[in-house]
Scaffold this active site. Structure first.
Site, PDB file in Angstrom:
ATOM      1  N   THR A 105     -41.271 117.741 -27.859  1.00  0.00           N
ATOM      2  CA  THR A 105     -41.075 119.170 -28.121  1.00  0.00           C
ATOM      3  C   THR A 105     -40.777 119.389 -29.602  1.00  0.00           C
ATOM      4  O   THR A 105     -40.279 118.486 -30.270  1.00  0.00           O
ATOM      5  CB  THR A 105     -39.903 119.747 -27.278  1.00  0.00           C
ATOM      6  OG1 THR A 105     -39.761 121.141 -27.552  1.00  0.00           O
ATOM      7  CG2 THR A 105     -38.590 119.060 -27.554  1.00  0.00           C
ATOM      8  N   ASP A 120     -42.387 123.596 -20.335  1.00  0.00           N
ATOM      9  CA  ASP A 120     -42.919 124.898 -20.700  1.00  0.00           C
ATOM     10  C   ASP A 120     -42.146 125.944 -19.910  1.00  0.00           C
ATOM     11  O   ASP A 120     -41.929 125.770 -18.707  1.00  0.00           O
ATOM     12  CB  ASP A 120     -44.420 124.975 -20.406  1.00  0.00           C
ATOM     13  CG  ASP A 120     -45.074 126.025 -21.285  1.00  0.00           C
ATOM     14  OD1 ASP A 120     -44.812 126.029 -22.498  1.00  0.00           O
ATOM     15  OD2 ASP A 120     -45.810 126.868 -20.753  1.00  0.00           O
ATOM     16  N   ARG A 145     -33.914 125.770 -16.787  1.00  0.00           N
ATOM     17  CA  ARG A 145     -34.206 124.416 -17.294  1.00  0.00           C
ATOM     18  C   ARG A 145     -33.371 123.391 -16.543  1.00  0.00           C
ATOM     19  O   ARG A 145     -33.823 122.300 -16.231  1.00  0.00           O
ATOM     20  CB  ARG A 145     -33.933 124.388 -18.803  1.00  0.00           C
ATOM     21  CG  ARG A 145     -34.388 123.115 -19.496  1.00  0.00           C
ATOM     22  CD  ARG A 145     -34.566 123.304 -20.983  1.00  0.00           C
ATOM     23  NE  ARG A 145     -35.621 124.254 -21.267  1.00  0.00           N
ATOM     24  CZ  ARG A 145     -35.403 125.497 -21.728  1.00  0.00           C
ATOM     25  NH1 ARG A 145     -34.209 125.907 -21.989  1.00  0.00           N
ATOM     26  NH2 ARG A 145     -36.413 126.312 -21.926  1.00  0.00           N
TER      27      ARG A 145
HETATM   28  P1  IMP Z   1     -42.110 127.665 -24.545  1.00  0.00           P
HETATM   29  O1  IMP Z   1     -41.700 126.911 -23.344  1.00  0.00           O
HETATM   30  O2  IMP Z   1     -41.575 127.018 -25.782  1.00  0.00           O
HETATM   31  O3  IMP Z   1     -43.569 127.987 -24.597  1.00  0.00           O
HETATM   32  O4  IMP Z   1     -41.297 129.024 -24.433  1.00  0.00           O
HETATM   33  C1  IMP Z   1     -41.879 130.275 -24.365  1.00  0.00           C
HETATM   34  C2  IMP Z   1     -40.988 131.284 -25.036  1.00  0.00           C
HETATM   35  O5  IMP Z   1     -39.859 131.496 -24.213  1.00  0.00           O
HETATM   36  C3  IMP Z   1     -40.484 130.858 -26.405  1.00  0.00           C
HETATM   37  O6  IMP Z   1     -40.604 131.940 -27.268  1.00  0.00           O
HETATM   38  C4  IMP Z   1     -39.049 130.523 -26.212  1.00  0.00           C
HETATM   39  O7  IMP Z   1     -38.281 130.958 -27.300  1.00  0.00           O
HETATM   40  C5  IMP Z   1     -38.686 131.280 -24.950  1.00  0.00           C
HETATM   41  N1  IMP Z   1     -37.785 130.470 -24.140  1.00  0.00           N
HETATM   42  C6  IMP Z   1     -38.079 129.345 -23.454  1.00  0.00           C
HETATM   43  N2  IMP Z   1     -36.995 128.873 -22.837  1.00  0.00           N
HETATM   44  C7  IMP Z   1     -35.977 129.714 -23.146  1.00  0.00           C
HETATM   45  C8  IMP Z   1     -34.607 129.741 -22.826  1.00  0.00           C
HETATM   46  O8  IMP Z   1     -34.040 128.885 -22.146  1.00  0.00           O
HETATM   47  N3  IMP Z   1     -33.914 130.770 -23.330  1.00  0.00           N
HETATM   48  C9  IMP Z   1     -34.469 131.737 -24.111  1.00  0.00           C
HETATM   49  N4  IMP Z   1     -35.728 131.756 -24.448  1.00  0.00           N
HETATM   50  C10 IMP Z   1     -36.496 130.744 -23.974  1.00  0.00           C
END
Ligand code: IMP
Length: 191
Positions: A8, A66, A172
């Site tokens: 990541t 994701d 998560r």
């Molecule tokens: P990705 O999993 O990184 O593609 O996340 C998608 C979007 O959701 C990103 O803009 C992250 O900032 C947001 N995001 C993912 N997980 C969290 C979380 O636990 N808290 C807040 N935002 C999240």
């Protein structure tokens, strides 16, 4: 202690995963970098593709994660487009889309995809229901944390709860618990 690489670019995700998987006696090593992500309708598909790609490229056992925020009254938007939406309109943009809306139910979903070289990826999901706040609240979070109020959060946003309390109930955590339970059972660290 078993070891596993987490691919990541997001330090917050790494720290959350590290803290949660420690409870399973699993040491998370950060495979820091940007990895290819496909655009697809389902988080499972997106995560599985990346996990397979990284496992073959690095020849390591890896997992990726994701996540997405699904807002009911917006028919699940931003969902799999959460990353792009966060980068473009951000939290204030989401709040604008919901202006005057009292139906604010949403859920956060996390998908962990695990893969070892020459194998098929395996996915684990975690979901948390909640609501979208009326304003940005709290300074102890990242991403959508300041606007998401989980059902089990006693009215607080993830960003007001802070990482320790968020980690007890988060999407998560739920996905990682399923993964941690499964991974711990794999014998001799062969999987
Ligand atoms: P990705 O999993 O990184 O593609 O996340 C998608 C979007 O959701 C990103 O803009 C992250 O900032 C947001 N995001 C993912 N997980 C969290 C979380 O636990 N808290 C807040 N935002 C999240």
């Amino acid at each position: 202690m078993k070891e596993i690489f987490f691919a990541t670019s997001n330090k917050n995700k790494y720290l959350e995963a590290k803290a949660i998987l420690e409870n399973f006696n699993i040491k998370v090593k950060w495979l820091k970098g940007k990895y290819p992500e496909i655009q697809a309708e389902s988080l499972e598909e997106i995560a599985a593709f990346t996990a397979k790609w990284v496992a073959e490229k690095t020849k390591k056992k890896v997992f990726v994660e994701d996540a997405g925020l699904f807002i009911q009254t917006l028919n699940g938007f931003p969902g799999p487009y959460s990353s792009y939406v966060y980068q473009t309109i951000g939290n204030t943009g989401i709040l604008k889309l919901l202006e005057g809306e009292t139906k604010r139910e949403a859920f956060f979903m996390s998908v962990i995809a695990y893969c070892k070289p020459s194998s098929k990826p395996i996915t684990f999901t975690g979901k948390v229901h909640g609501t979208i706040a009326y304003e940005v609240r709290g300074d102890k979070g990242w991403g959508f944390d300041p606007i998401f109020i989980p059902k089990e959060g006693k009215g607080k946003t993830y960003a007001e709860m802070g990482p320790e309390n968020k980690n007890k109930v988060s999407h998560r955590r739920k996905a990682l618990e399923k993964f941690g339970t499964w991974f711990s059972k794999q014998c001799n660290n062969k999987d």
